[in-house]
Structures are given as structure tokens and as C-alpha cells.
Design a protein around this motif. Structure first.
Motif, mmCIF file in Angstrom:
data_model
loop_
_atom_site.group_PDB
_atom_site.id
_atom_site.type_symbol
_atom_site.label_atom_id
_atom_site.label_comp_id
_atom_site.label_asym_id
_atom_site.label_seq_id
_atom_site.Cartn_x
_atom_site.Cartn_y
_atom_site.Cartn_z
ATOM 1 N N LEU A 277 -69.308 13.406 12.475
ATOM 2 C CA LEU A 277 -68.734 14.451 13.325
ATOM 3 C C LEU A 277 -68.267 13.823 14.631
ATOM 4 C CD1 LEU A 277 -68.510 17.673 13.612
ATOM 5 C CD2 LEU A 277 -70.621 17.490 14.908
ATOM 6 N N ALA A 278 -67.063 14.178 15.058
ATOM 7 C CA ALA A 278 -66.546 13.734 16.349
ATOM 8 C C ALA A 278 -66.192 14.954 17.189
ATOM 9 C CB ALA A 278 -65.316 12.844 16.164
ATOM 10 N N ILE A 279 -66.526 14.899 18.471
ATOM 11 C CA ILE A 279 -66.279 16.014 19.392
ATOM 12 C C ILE A 279 -65.566 15.475 20.626
ATOM 13 C CG2 ILE A 279 -67.312 17.842 20.790
ATOM 14 C CD1 ILE A 279 -69.787 17.645 18.939
ATOM 15 N N LYS A 280 -64.472 16.109 21.015
ATOM 16 C CA LYS A 280 -63.756 15.724 22.231
ATOM 17 C C LYS A 280 -64.561 16.242 23.430
ATOM 18 C CE LYS A 280 -58.885 15.424 23.604
ATOM 19 N NZ LYS A 280 -58.711 16.129 24.880
ATOM 20 N N PRO A 281 -64.998 15.373 24.333
ATOM 21 C CA PRO A 281 -65.937 15.813 25.371
ATOM 22 C C PRO A 281 -65.318 16.610 26.511
ATOM 23 C CG PRO A 281 -65.481 13.485 25.607
ATOM 24 C CD PRO A 281 -64.818 13.916 24.335
ATOM 25 N N ASP A 282 -63.992 16.670 26.579
ATOM 26 C CA ASP A 282 -63.387 17.432 27.679
ATOM 27 C C ASP A 282 -62.968 18.835 27.239
ATOM 28 O OD1 ASP A 282 -61.263 16.748 26.075
ATOM 29 O OD2 ASP A 282 -60.047 15.853 27.664
ATOM 30 N N LEU A 283 -63.715 19.410 26.315
ATOM 31 C CA LEU A 283 -63.433 20.779 25.864
ATOM 32 C C LEU A 283 -63.761 21.802 26.943
ATOM 33 C CD1 LEU A 283 -64.874 20.672 22.230
ATOM 34 C CD2 LEU A 283 -62.461 20.657 22.902
ATOM 35 N N PHE A 284 -64.785 21.527 27.741
ATOM 36 C CA PHE A 284 -65.286 22.513 28.702
ATOM 37 C C PHE A 284 -65.155 22.056 30.155
ATOM 38 C CE2 PHE A 284 -67.944 22.535 24.810
ATOM 39 C CZ PHE A 284 -67.397 23.677 24.232
ATOM 40 N N MET A 285 -64.733 20.831 30.339
ATOM 41 C CA MET A 285 -64.551 20.269 31.688
ATOM 42 C C MET A 285 -63.647 19.063 31.543
ATOM 43 S SD MET A 285 -68.289 18.426 32.083
ATOM 44 C CE MET A 285 -69.117 19.880 31.403
ATOM 45 N N SER A 286 -63.199 18.500 32.628
ATOM 46 C CA SER A 286 -62.342 17.324 32.556
ATOM 47 C C SER A 286 -63.140 16.118 32.069
ATOM 48 C CB SER A 286 -61.744 17.025 33.927
ATOM 49 O OG SER A 286 -62.746 16.556 34.815
ATOM 50 N N SER A 287 -62.421 15.161 31.510
ATOM 51 C CA SER A 287 -63.069 13.932 31.065
ATOM 52 C C SER A 287 -63.728 13.212 32.234
ATOM 53 C CB SER A 287 -62.046 13.015 30.395
ATOM 54 O OG SER A 287 -62.644 11.810 29.983
ATOM 55 N N LYS A 288 -63.096 13.252 33.383
ATOM 56 C CA LYS A 288 -63.647 12.606 34.572
ATOM 57 C C LYS A 288 -64.980 13.227 34.968
ATOM 58 C CE LYS A 288 -62.550 11.487 39.403
ATOM 59 N NZ LYS A 288 -61.532 11.616 40.484
ATOM 60 N N PHE A 290 -67.005 14.926 32.956
ATOM 61 C CA PHE A 290 -67.980 14.630 31.904
ATOM 62 C C PHE A 290 -68.596 13.258 32.122
ATOM 63 C CE2 PHE A 290 -69.178 12.730 27.862
ATOM 64 C CZ PHE A 290 -69.995 13.709 27.319
ATOM 65 N N ARG A 291 -67.760 12.266 32.381
ATOM 66 C CA ARG A 291 -68.269 10.910 32.563
ATOM 67 C C ARG A 291 -69.117 10.796 33.835
ATOM 68 N NH1 ARG A 291 -66.141 6.867 29.275
ATOM 69 N NH2 ARG A 291 -64.488 7.547 27.867
ATOM 70 N N ALA A 292 -68.739 11.536 34.845
ATOM 71 C CA ALA A 292 -69.547 11.539 36.070
ATOM 72 C C ALA A 292 -70.928 12.132 35.797
ATOM 73 C CB ALA A 292 -68.839 12.320 37.164
ATOM 74 N N ARG A 293 -70.978 13.178 34.995
ATOM 75 C CA ARG A 293 -72.262 13.787 34.648
ATOM 76 C C ARG A 293 -73.094 12.828 33.781
ATOM 77 N NH1 ARG A 293 -72.621 19.387 35.339
ATOM 78 N NH2 ARG A 293 -73.795 19.698 33.416
ATOM 79 N N MET A 294 -72.429 12.082 32.895
ATOM 80 C CA MET A 294 -73.135 11.080 32.101
ATOM 81 C C MET A 294 -73.696 9.985 33.011
ATOM 82 S SD MET A 294 -73.328 11.864 28.896
ATOM 83 C CE MET A 294 -73.810 10.281 28.213
ATOM 84 N N ASP A 295 -72.926 9.597 34.008
ATOM 85 C CA ASP A 295 -73.409 8.614 34.987
ATOM 86 C C ASP A 295 -74.658 9.119 35.700
ATOM 87 O OD1 ASP A 295 -72.124 6.190 35.014
ATOM 88 O OD2 ASP A 295 -70.430 6.914 36.181
ATOM 89 N N TYR A 296 -74.631 10.381 36.080
ATOM 90 C CA TYR A 296 -75.773 10.963 36.780
ATOM 91 C C TYR A 296 -77.002 10.980 35.870
ATOM 92 C CZ TYR A 296 -78.641 14.376 39.308
ATOM 93 O OH TYR A 296 -79.661 15.008 39.961
ATOM 94 N N LEU A 297 -76.793 11.336 34.601
ATOM 95 C CA LEU A 297 -77.899 11.324 33.644
ATOM 96 C C LEU A 297 -78.471 9.917 33.506
ATOM 97 C CD1 LEU A 297 -79.663 12.673 31.469
ATOM 98 C CD2 LEU A 297 -77.796 12.275 29.833
ATOM 99 N N TYR A 298 -77.589 8.930 33.395
ATOM 100 C CA TYR A 298 -78.038 7.545 33.285
ATOM 101 C C TYR A 298 -78.903 7.153 34.487
ATOM 102 C CZ TYR A 298 -77.952 2.454 33.313
ATOM 103 O OH TYR A 298 -78.331 1.139 33.354
ATOM 104 N N GLN A 299 -78.422 7.474 35.682
ATOM 105 C CA GLN A 299 -79.158 7.112 36.889
ATOM 106 C C GLN A 299 -80.511 7.800 36.960
ATOM 107 O OE1 GLN A 299 -78.359 4.708 38.830
ATOM 108 N NE2 GLN A 299 -76.309 4.352 37.977
ATOM 109 N N ARG A 300 -80.553 9.063 36.563
ATOM 110 C CA ARG A 300 -81.818 9.810 36.584
ATOM 111 C C ARG A 300 -82.824 9.206 35.594
ATOM 112 N NH1 ARG A 300 -84.011 13.113 39.968
ATOM 113 N NH2 ARG A 300 -84.592 14.707 38.438
ATOM 114 N N VAL A 301 -82.324 8.838 34.409
ATOM 115 C CA VAL A 301 -83.216 8.273 33.388
ATOM 116 C C VAL A 301 -83.728 6.905 33.821
ATOM 117 C CG1 VAL A 301 -83.312 7.339 31.037
ATOM 118 C CG2 VAL A 301 -82.220 9.553 31.455
ATOM 119 N N THR A 302 -82.827 6.028 34.210
ATOM 120 C CA THR A 302 -83.219 4.638 34.474
ATOM 121 C C THR A 302 -83.930 4.447 35.804
ATOM 122 O OG1 THR A 302 -81.023 4.138 35.380
ATOM 123 C CG2 THR A 302 -81.353 3.755 33.022
#
Length: 358
Positions: A277-288, A290-302
Motif C-alpha cells: 500500500l502506498a499513500i501520498k502524505p500531502d492529502l491533508f496538509m502540504s508536503s512541507k 508533513f515533513r516538518a511534523r516528521m522532523d518534530y517526531l524524530y526529535q522528540r523520540v531521539t
């Protein structure tokens, strides 16, 4: 380059030479160049990421299956559109690497136009490291799910018979500056390939990985292969293995319920099923965003507070990515027995040997 470890000398082979070697052996066994390139890329990618259980050491077992006529070297794999976002792939008993790559290609194309794409694969074979196809989706900017079923190795929770596969669950998402999210894990305490690796290297395994044929914990890899693997988390791991069978085997029309033939068994076709299954991640927000939120998740985890004895908290897939960067310069580590087994396959088809050194 060589290294002494566990009383055995470890030699290093460059990623480029390993890729050339695998392609040569495959083409010598009547695999078409296009399919050989895909298989070699996936196998070397697994070794580069430190997933040695799903790397080039699998070549001898695949070649035995080709020689026995139970794995087709170069079938015409069909990709059929069921709807604009759903595809069915008939692997025609060819390499699972090729079927899954074509399936994910179809998923990505649908997701680009419609936001989501799904593919079910039937009549396939072992497809190596599931992360290969997650990374294929990540490279296209897509989130993904990648499932497969496999030959019986686990009992259903509470039972003692081998019924369920050690079938990995994999998923991913494109990340930001610090890298992508890549999850690839087996529902067992350890991947079965680690037991085969220990057997090749004459090493013991931890006693909580498997039971022998009499139901006793064992550190002997040969005895473990005669028994059963143990699911992680007890009933949770067992349930995940059943889920893989539902989505990959039942849905696709391939073998399921313990009827998949393993990649080390050259007696008959495997009939493995996959689900992608493949999902386009900018369905609900811009790609920029989405990636910023992924960055934030990474920082919170690590940056989480570390438990005693832990030097660093890693994001899923990060350890493998670090290993991949390291092995670009050091190469792939193999012991002599592994190199000899691989070169024996080259001798059978007059293909070039592995070259030690980077």
C-alpha cells in the motif's frame, strides 16, 4: 580487508563487487538482466543495512530452487488494474523481489494521481528484506505498508505445531532532514534467517529464540530449525503473524494457513502472497508541513530521557541507515564458509568470483 572474530576470519567485499557477483550468478542461471538487477539491488541493500539474514547469502538457496524447476528465473509477471487504485500482480512463480518492486511501482503511480494505491501479489516467492519496498516508496515521497506471508515456523499461541510464518510487518514514511521512518520487524523474537546465519557460522543462538522438536529451549541452531520459533510478546506476535496471512495469503489467493513452501525447500513452488500500500502524505496538509511534523517526531523520540545503560535513542530504521553508510566504505563482512558457498554458485555457471577487498 579482514578481521578476526569468533575464532573465524571475517573478510570484506565491496557493495559494488557484491552486486556484480550476484548479477553474474543470476544471469548465468537464466535470469533476465532486468530481473537480475532488481534481485541484486535488494540483496546487496539488505547486506549494506546489516540485515545479513536477507542478503547475498540467500543466493545458493534461490539457485537450487531454479535448478529444481520450482522457481521460474524470468517469467512475464502480470500487473492487472482492478480499479484506478487497486492492482493485482501475478508473480508467475518468479522472484518475489521483482513482483514486489513492480507492485510498489503500481501503488506509487496510483497514489500520485489518487492519493492511495494498493496491490495484492499472488504466486510469488520470498522477497528478502521488506524494507526494500518501504524504501522504494519513501524515495518516491510516499508512506507505505508492506506485508508478506511465509512458510510455517511459529505456532499459534497456545499450540506447539508450526503453522504461521515469521512474516515481517513493514511500513514507512518520508521524513525530514534527519531521515525517513522505516519499520521492518518480524513477529517472532528473532528472524528465522538469524538462525540460518548462526548455523552457517557454527555459532550458538540465545535460548529464548526457539524451541527444539521436543518443545525445549535450545541454543543449537540446527535443533531450533527442527522445532519452532517463538513469537514476540506471546499472543501478540502470534496475532501479527495471522494478520500477515490474512492480508497476504487469504486476500491474494496464494497459499496460507501453513501451506507456503519455504525458500530453503526446493521440493515445490512457494506460492507466497504479498500486500503493498502506498499513500501520498500531502492529502491533508502540504508536503512541507508533513515533513516538518516528521522532523518534530524524530526529535522528540531521539531526545527522550535515556534509561540506564543506554547511550542513544534511535528512530526506527536509523541503526540500519548508519550501518549502510559505514558499509559503503568497509564493505560487507563474510566468513570464509559463506564466501566459498557463494563462489561455488559462480563456478556452476562460469560467473566471476567475489573479490575480497574494498
Amino acid at each position: 580487508m579482514e578481521l578476526q572474530r569468533n575464532h573465524q576470519t571475517t573478510y570484506f567485499v565491496s557493495l559494488e563487487n557484491a552486486h556484480k557477483f550476484v548479477e553474474g550468478v543470476l544471469i548465468g542461471n537464466k535470469v533476465c538482466p532486468e530481473h537480475a538487477a532488481i534481485v541484486a539491488r535488494c540483496l546487496v541493500q539488505a547486506d549494506a543495512r546489516g540485515v545479513d539474514t536477507h542478503g547475498c547469502n540467500r543466493v545458493p538457496s534461490y539457485m537450487r530452487r531454479i535448478r529444481q524447476g520450482v522457481l521460474q528465473p524470468s517469467p512475464h509477471i502480470q500487473v492487472k488494474a482492478i480499479s484506478p487504485v487497486v492492482h493485482q500482480v501475478d508473480g508467475k512463480n518468479g522472484f518475489g523481489f521483482v513482483s514486489a518492486t513492480l507492485a510498489m511501482d503500481a501503488c506509487i503511480k496510483s497514489a500520485l494521481d489518487y492519493g492511495i494505491g494498493m496491490a495484492s501479489v499472488k504466486h510469488s516467492n520470498h522477497f528478502g528484506m521488506s524494507a526494500s519496498f518501504v524504501m522504494q516508496a519513501n524515495a518516491a515521497g510516499m508512506m507505505s505498508l508492506v506485508f508478506t506471508n511465509s512458510s510455517p515456523a511459529l505456532p499459534a499461541w497456545g499450540a506447539k505445531d508450526r503453522l504461521l510464518g515469521v512474516s515481517p510487518i513493514a511500513c514507512g514514511a518520508p521524513g525530514g532532514a534527519d531521515g525517513d521512518f522505516v519499520l521492518d520487524m518480524a513477529p517472532s523474537i528473532a528472524a528465522r534467517g538469524k538462525i540460518y546465519k548462526a548455523l552457517r557460522r557454527e555459532e550458538k543462538i540465545p535460548k529464548d529464540w526457539a524451541l527444539d522438536a521436543h518443545g525445549n529451549p535450545t541454543d543449537d541452531p540446527a535443533a531450533a530449525l527442527e522445532g519452532v520459533m517463538l513469537p514476540m510478546g506471546g499472543p501478540k506476535g502470534s496475532a501479527l503473524a495471522i494478520m500477515m496471512d490474512v492480508f497476504s495469503g487469504v486476500l491474494s489467493g496464494s497459499a496460507f494457513a501453513g501451506e507456503v513452501t519455504g525458500p530453503y525447500d526446493p521440493s515445490k513452488a512457494s506460492d507466497v502472497g504479498h500486500f503493498l500500500l502506498a499513500i501520498k502524505p500531502d492529502l491533508f496538509m502540504s508536503s512541507k508541513e508533513f515533513r516538518a511534523r516528521m522532523d518534530y517526531l524524530y526529535q522528540r523520540v531521539t531526545s527522550s530521557s535515556k534509561m540506564a545503560g543506554v547511550d542513544r535513542v534511535y528512530f526506527p530504521g536509523e541503526l540500519e541507515q548508519i550501518q549502510a553508510q559505514l558499509r559503503k566504505s568497509t564493505g560487507i563482512p563474510w566468513v570464509q564458509a559463506e564466501i566459498d558457498a557463494l563462489n561455488a554458485e559462480a563456478d556452476l555457471v562460469d560467473a566471476p568470483h567475489l573479490v575480497i577487498g574494498v
